[in-house]
Design an enzyme around this catalytic site. Structure first.
Site, short mmCIF file in Angstrom:
data_model
loop_
_atom_site.label_atom_id
_atom_site.label_comp_id
_atom_site.label_asym_id
_atom_site.label_seq_id
_atom_site.Cartn_x
_atom_site.Cartn_y
_atom_site.Cartn_z
N ASP A 63 0.82 -1.20 0.00
CA ASP A 63 0.00 0.00 0.00
C ASP A 63 0.86 1.26 0.00
O ASP A 63 2.08 1.20 0.20
CB ASP A 63 -0.90 0.02 1.24
N TYR A 124 7.04 -9.70 6.85
CA TYR A 124 7.03 -8.26 7.07
C TYR A 124 7.60 -7.95 8.46
O TYR A 124 7.56 -8.79 9.37
CB TYR A 124 5.60 -7.72 7.03
#
Length: 287
Positions: A63, A124
């Site tokens: 994003d 992540y």
């Protein structure tokens, strides 16, 4: 199927990183917004002197504001373009790309490789500090400041209840026709000597806003606003809870993407395309 190389083309794997601060995410968008995909495709077209834009497929579409250290993509190039440019392509891209995105490696991909569907996990890291003085100015674009003291042990206790295969609908932004079933393989937090708490989050795949929602729930536990069993109860409820905040994107970095052995790439790609349901649920084992 994108694991089938375009006829008459060579599939090339790219390993890359970027600072997501000034990007409107990975994927190209209408309206001229700056994206990572757009920058790399433009640079690739320029340095190969091609009229055609060669479209990239990526392991994880990040994003706006999210960073990547170990992102992976692939592109299908005509063999004559690859033959002419491959030995100089990396350096030419370095000269053409803006400084907030780098391609570190380019190589012909093994048979069956698909950057997205062949991946078996994505890892992540989310970085946050509860330092009462705030964030080191040199790290402000990569670390979230949480202005309440955080109990890392309580956060890790809460995280353990979220591990495994579940329907993460409570932690995802729902997309029409997409499943929210994922296997969360690792979720752990550690506070470093510098006071930065790093959350490591690894799963076979992630749905939209999943990592940032999970971190938002754990922060509420860490600062004492919710008990350690609360994130697990939210997961079991299966619906979005207004108390679960999607934390800001700048603390999030895609660190690494994992792939199986070369001979298993095509099988993994086919498996990943199957829409999943939980065991025992209606439609389990179906397409």
């Amino acid at each position: 199927m994108s694991d089938d190389v375009a006829p008459g083309h060579v599939r090339v794997r790219l390993d890359l990183s970027y600072d997501g601060t000034a990007f409107s995410g990975w994927a190209k968008q209408a309206g001229g917004r700056r994206t990572v995909q757009g920058e790399i495709e433009d640079a690739l077209r320029t340095v190969t002197r091609s009229r055609e834009t060669y479209e990239l497929t990526v392991a994880g579409r990040t994003d706006a504001g999210v960073h990547a250290r170990g992102q992976v993509a692939h592109v299908d190039l005509p063999p004559e373009v690859w033959a002419e440019h491959h030995d100089k392509l990396l350096k030419r891209l370095a000269g053409r790309l803006p400084k907030d995105v780098r391609v570190w490696a380019l190589r012909e991909a093994p048979q069956g490789f698909d950057a997205r569907f062949s991946a078996v996990w994505r890892r992540y890291a989310y970085r946050v500090t509860d330092n009462p003085g705030g964030v080191d100015p040199l790290l402000r674009g990569h670390v979230l400041w949480h202005d309440w003291p955080l109990d890392v042990d309580a956060m890790n206790e809460a995280a353990r209840a979220l591990l495994g295969e579940h329907d993460f609908a409570a932690y995802c932004k729902k997309r029409e026709g997409a499943t929210t079933i994922r296997t969360l393989q690792e979720l752990s937090l550690e506070k470093g000597a510098d006071g930065i708490i790093t959350a490591t989050v690894r799963a076979d795949a992630f749905c939209h806003n999943m990592v940032r929602s999970l971190i938002g729930a754990l922060l509420f536990v860490g600062d004492g606003h919710r008990p350690p069993d609360w994130p697990g109860k939210v997961l079991a409820a299966g619906v979005r809870d207004s108390a679960v905040h999607v934390v800001r994107p700048h603390g999030l970095t895609l660190e690494e993407v994992g792939y199986p052995a070369d001979e298993l790439l095509a099988a993994r790609s086919r498996e990943a395309r199957n829409k999943r349901s939980l065991p025992g649920a209606p439609g389990a084992g179906c397409c």
